[in-house]
Design a protein around this motif. Structure first.
Motif, PDB file in Angstrom:
ATOM      1  N   ASP A  55      -8.184   3.475  -9.262  1.00 15.58           N
ATOM      2  CA  ASP A  55      -7.579   2.743  -8.150  1.00 15.58           C
ATOM      3  C   ASP A  55      -8.514   1.635  -7.685  1.00 15.58           C
ATOM      4  OD1 ASP A  55      -6.106   1.912  -6.047  1.00 15.58           O
ATOM      5  OD2 ASP A  55      -6.199   3.791  -4.914  1.00 15.58           O
ATOM      6  N   ARG A  86       0.836  -1.195   0.000  1.00 19.32           N
ATOM      7  CA  ARG A  86       0.000   0.000   0.000  1.00 19.32           C
ATOM      8  C   ARG A  86       0.879   1.257   0.000  1.00 19.32           C
ATOM      9  NH1 ARG A  86      -4.682   0.974   4.353  1.00 19.32           N
ATOM     10  NH2 ARG A  86      -2.966   1.082   5.791  1.00 19.32           N
ATOM     11  N   ARG A 130       1.041   3.935  -3.196  1.00 19.43           N
ATOM     12  CA  ARG A 130       0.632   5.345  -3.070  1.00 19.43           C
ATOM     13  C   ARG A 130       1.703   6.277  -3.645  1.00 19.43           C
ATOM     14  NH1 ARG A 130      -2.818   5.936   2.520  1.00 19.43           N
ATOM     15  NH2 ARG A 130      -4.503   4.587   1.816  1.00 19.43           N
ATOM     16  N   SER A 131       2.950   5.981  -3.368  1.00 19.81           N
ATOM     17  CA  SER A 131       4.026   6.819  -3.914  1.00 19.81           C
ATOM     18  C   SER A 131       4.050   6.730  -5.431  1.00 19.81           C
ATOM     19  CB  SER A 131       5.385   6.357  -3.395  1.00 19.81           C
ATOM     20  OG  SER A 131       5.459   6.594  -2.047  1.00 19.81           O
ATOM     21  N   LYS A 148      -7.613  -0.399  -5.404  1.00 21.74           N
ATOM     22  CA  LYS A 148      -7.185  -0.657  -4.018  1.00 21.74           C
ATOM     23  C   LYS A 148      -6.744  -2.113  -3.862  1.00 21.74           C
ATOM     24  CE  LYS A 148      -9.475   3.235  -2.198  1.00 21.74           C
ATOM     25  NZ  LYS A 148     -10.326   3.831  -1.229  1.00 21.74           N
TER      26      LYS A 148
END
Lengths: 835, 121
Positions: free
Chosen positions: A451, A432, A436-437, A453
């Motif tokens: 996304d 995660r 995100r980066s 997820k």
């Protein structure tokens, strides 16, 4: 008069030069910085020295010993703990009973110390601080004095708004011995922070003496390089051990036993240490070369500092960089300005070290690699980021948030502006964090993200089959090593990245040729909540619902805490399959099980299958791509058994078509398929090759040798969830228990092994294998497969690891064992010959 | 020559697409409703279907579901005046999605792309 040399610092700011030596011992023109200080003190007849050591004291002691070799007398004091600057000097109190001078061991200066001492004496000062003017006083302590040079104010590391003077404290002080009365014993006490403000407050005789001359705090690597530049430009004269040569127009200094070819082009100040060799037409300008170095023809050095035992191969080009001890630099390597290559590093041929990159000690940089970031802890900088469609690296060590953000930017740049990509991850926190980066990088290139997820990879592939996105990425923990994160790159069709796509992203990454979106046009992130429903719909269409509902099978699945644990049971329940789900809850903090934990999980699964009288059991791997199958008797199938089993299930259920299998798969697959009028396509071992083969409309199943299967009627990608349900459907269609179907498979012996093999030898091994196979019937789909009637042996170099695989299959176990052993021996023999 | 079935309830659109795509070298057959389309699909072979989502009293997405179920290999490009259906998961079953526009280039490009993709399979 005595002097105290402060030589206790850790040199953290100047790493990696100080990884293997204390800062005062770093060479400046082939001599430790501190030796230049000793020479300066000697010049002003200060020969009784106290050296205050703390970090790596033995290195300094071993060099200076009692000082007699250098014409001084040295007493060493090593405080047991960090006492601060003044506190450390207090530890030397018993050796000092007269006026004394304090100086840092990592300064480069030519100050006239006599003038400072005379000033101190004339003013009957208790303490005198030597002051100088600098352009940028922000990083130093600013000092204000009155007309009589009495200090009236200190400002420690001021901001620009606070700067009221450019006069700074140089770290050179003269003290009367009474100063010790103001320094508490056994207490951390600092000159600037504690002692001087105290003296100021008590209105003691505290003076500042401004002096002109050269002064530089060699505190970081930039300052270290600049100190050399200043010496090259003649801004400061320091003692150089190597004698000056009688050459007009050049400042050439050569040590003893130096070999210098006449064709070498030298310019500016060039210092070459003892026993170093410079061959052929090297071009060297304003550089220092240490002892025992070898410089091959065609090397170009400009403003470089090369330490001892360095080997620079042909054509290396290095600009304004520092190469530390025992470094080997391969042919044609380029190191841009500001490069720092620490001790014991090896740089392969044609590698490219970008500007300002620092490589920490003992690193291996592969030939052709481009290093764009500081390389601190990882052992190796790889030539290519991608292994097939995957980039993998140690989480937060190699794959750091800043690294993946840049990678995201490179990936985004490779895609059309304003396009959409899918992004997803597994259940782990590290995935995660990095995802995100990465997304930040994609958005910065003006590409939008959908996304998903936490979502299994097969579902990402499934969505990519439709329109809307030009590619996808999936972040997951590696199964080989929980410390590794893997980023899987997919194209717009949900297939693994092709090598040309990977190269494109790599090229952008290494050249840093990023497309930065205008401030009004960065990409946006949206979600696609309906993806699971879409997948579920397609899934249900891909199997025989009526049959499954009628059969009401009971099966056991170990979900390994993957997100599939939340998705698959409802789908299966809708299909009338009773699921006993194990480890079905998602646990973000729980890592993937170690390989040695797996047998226990499988044994438990096997017991549960038999005790519940289930039709089958499945161990779903955490990537949700592969499965391990358990039959109704509790037998756990190995991956090489599972592939023939799946083919047998298809054939038993009466389905016709073609099976795509890798070249290393058992040939029993062909035997069974041909008996039932079906065909087999052999593919390369790569995942993309297998999936590409399954795109052909006649292919009904593609199967790997590691338990991953694709069913093109549903989707061409490997999908563990669909494999589970398809297997149950095939069992239902055939109406026979799995163990019976497996029992019907013609028995053949299949053996495989792997032999360690250096990368550079793989080509040679395959050449020898090809020569050896000249008179045999051989196929060359991937590796070399030699056929001996119904038996065969395959020698296959591993694509990503330093191994060669040897695989053999045949009817008679003895023959297969002999074949395997024979070819293992051959490979070992070829390895020796190639060494 | 690739054979296309254009399914749209507006006759002017059917005419426009027939002419434009015909000039591109396609053999274009049209259907004004889902029922007509199903009938044509049963009797004739096509390489691609261009399908409007909003058909008078029928849903193009329902027809899409039926096509995907019965004719797994037949590519479908959705053609709609609305872009919102892109996010409807049943629309994802299609191979392409084009928002209707006076400029038909995007439609032509999409058809080319999907047909090329089909050929590669």
């Amino acid at each position: 008069m005595k002097a105290v040399i402060m030589a206790g610092g850790f040199g953290t700011r100047i790493q990696p030069l100080t990884c293997n030596m204390p800062k005062p011992m770093i060479p400046l023109i082939n001599r430790p910085i501190m030796l230049h200080i000793v020479e300066l003190l000697k010049k002003y007849e200060i020969t009784d020295l106290v050296m205050l050591l703390y970090h790596q004291p033995s290195v300094i002691k071993n060099f200076f010993r009692d000082g007699s070799d250098f014409g001084v007398k040295i007493t060493y004091v090593t405080p047991l703990e960090d006492m601060g600057t003044a506190g450390a000097v207090k530890c030397a109190e018993k050796y000092i009973d007269e006026r004394f001078l304090v100086i840092s061991g990592d300064l480069l200066t030519d100050f006239n110390l006599k003038k400072v001492m005379d000033f101190h004496s004339d003013n009957k000062a208790l303490a005198t601080i030597t002051l100088t003017s600098v352009k940028d006083p922000l990083q130093f302590g600013v000092v204000i004095t009155d007309k009589e040079r009495r200090i009236i104010q200190f400002l420690e590391k001021p901001g620009w708004g606070e700067v009221i003077s450019d006069t700074i404290n140089t770290g050179i002080y003269v003290f009367e011995p009474e100063i010790f009365n103001f320094i508490p014993a056994n207490e951390n006490f600092d000159f600037s922070q504690d002692l001087f403000p105290m003296l100021l407050e008590k209105k003691e005789q505290l003076f500042g003496y401004p002096i002109k001359g050269y002064w530089r705090d060699v505190g970081n690597t930039d300052s270290y390089r600049e100190a050399h530049h200043d010496i090259f430009r003649g801004r400061i004269n320091v003692k150089i051990d190597e004698p000056k040569q009688d050459v007009v127009g050049r400042d050439l200094r050569l040590g003893t036993d130096v070999r210098l070819d006449e064709s070498a082009l030298l310019d500016g100040t060039v210092v070459v240490g003892d026993n170093s060799q410079i061959f052929g037409s090297s071009q060297i300008k304003d550089s220092v070369i240490g002892r025992n170095c070898t410089i091959e023809p065609g090397v170009k050095l400009s403003r470089c500092v090369i330490w001892d035992n360095v080997y620079l191969k042909k054509g290396a080009k290095i600009v304004d960089s520092v190469i530390c001890n025992n470094v080997s630099v391969g042919q044609g390597v380029v190191i841009e300005e500001g490069g720092i290559i620490a001790d014991d590093t090896s740089i392969g041929e044609e590698a490219y070290i970008k500007r300002d990159v620092k490589v920490w000690p003992r690193k291996l940089i592969e030939a052709g690699a481009t290093v764009t970031d500081n390389m601190i802890w990882g052992e190796k900088w790889k030539k290519s980021l991608f292994e097939g469609a995957i980039i993998k690296g140690l989480t937060n060590v190699e794959l750091t948030p800043e690294f993946v953000a840049k990678l995201g930017c490179a990936y985004g740049t490779s895609l059309p502006k304003g396009s959409f990509v899918l992004a997803a991850r597994d259940a782990f926190l590290a995935s995660r964090m990095l995802k995100r980066s990465f997304l930040g990088g994609i958005l910065s290139a003006g590409v939008n993200v959908r996304d998903l997820k936490m979502m299994p990879l097969p579902i990402v592939r499934y969505k990519l089959k439709t329109f809307g996105e030009v590619g996808g990425v999936h972040f997951r923990q590696s199964q080989e090593d929980p410390a590794l994160t893997e980023i899987v790159f997919l194209d717009g069709d949900g297939l693994d990245f092709s090598s040309s796509m990977a190269k494109n992203v790599e090229r952008i990454f290494f050249k840093e040729n990023f497309r930065r979106a205008h401030h009004k046009e960065p990409g946006g992130i949206t979600e696609l909540p309906q993806v699971i429903d879409f997948y579920r719909e397609g899934f249900a269409r891909g199997v025989n619902r009526d049959l499954l509902k009628k059969q009401n099978s009971k099966i056991v699945i170990d979900f390994n805490h993957s997100p599939a644990g939340q998705l698959l049971p409802p789908i299966m329940n809708d299909l009338g399959i009773e699921v006993i789900a194990l480890n079905a809850y998602v646990d973000e903090e729980r890592g993937i099980k170690n390989a040695d934990e797996r047998p226990q999980s499988l044994s438990q699964l096997s017991k549960i299958v038999t005790s519940l009288e289930a039709r089958a059991g499945f161990w779903l791997d955490p990537t949700v791509e592969g499965v391990i199958v358990v039959d109704e008797t509790g037998k756990v199938y190995t991956a090489e058994e599972t592939l023939p089993l799946m083919v047998a299930l298809f054939l038993r259920s009466g389905q016709k078509g073609t099976f795509a299998v890798p070249v290393s798969a058992p040939s029993v697959v062909e035997i069974m398929a041909s008996e039932k009028g079906c065909a087999v396509i052999r593919t390369k071992n790569s995942e993309r090759a297998m999936i590409e083969a399954s795109l052909a409309s006649e292919v009904i199943m593609a199967g790997s040798m590691d338990g991953r299967f694709a069913f093109p009627k549903f989707q061409t990608g490997f999908d563990g969830m669909f494999t589970v349900v398809k297997t149950v459907e095939l069992l239902a269609t055939s109406g026979v228990p799995m163990s019976v179907i497996y029992g019907e498979i013609p028995h053949r012996t299949f053996l495989q092994s792997r032999i360690t093999c250096a990368w550079e030898m793989k080509g040679g091994i395959m050449r020898k294998m090809s020569e050896d196979s000249l008179d045999c019937e051989a196929t060359f789909i991937d590796g070399i497969k030699v056929h001996f009637g119904e038996d065969w042996v395959l020698v296959l170099p591993d694509q990503y690891q330093p191994f060669v695989h040897v695989v053999a299959e045949g009817k008679d176990p003895k023959v297969v064992h002999r074949l395997l052993a024979e070819y293992q021996k051959k490979v070992e023999k070829w390895k020796k010959e190639l060494q | 020559m690739a054979r296309l079935l254009v399914v749209d309830d507006e006759s002017s659109i059917r005419l426009l697409y027939s002419q434009e795509l015909g000039e591109e070298g396609y053999d274009v057959v049209t259907a004004g409703s889902a029922v007509e389309a199903v009938e044509k699909l049963q009797n004739e072979q096509f390489d691609l279907i261009l399908l409007d989502i909003k058909l008078k009293n029928e849903s193009g997405l329902d027809l899409l579901q039926k096509i995907v179920k019965d004719r797994h290999d037949l590519p479908v490009v959705l053609c709609s005046a609305f872009s919102c259906y892109k996010d409807d998961f049943s629309a994802w079953l299609a191979d392409g999605y084009v928002v209707k526009s006076s400029d038909l280039q995007e439609l032509k490009d999409e058809i080319k792309k999907v047909l090329a993709k089909k050929q590669n399979r």
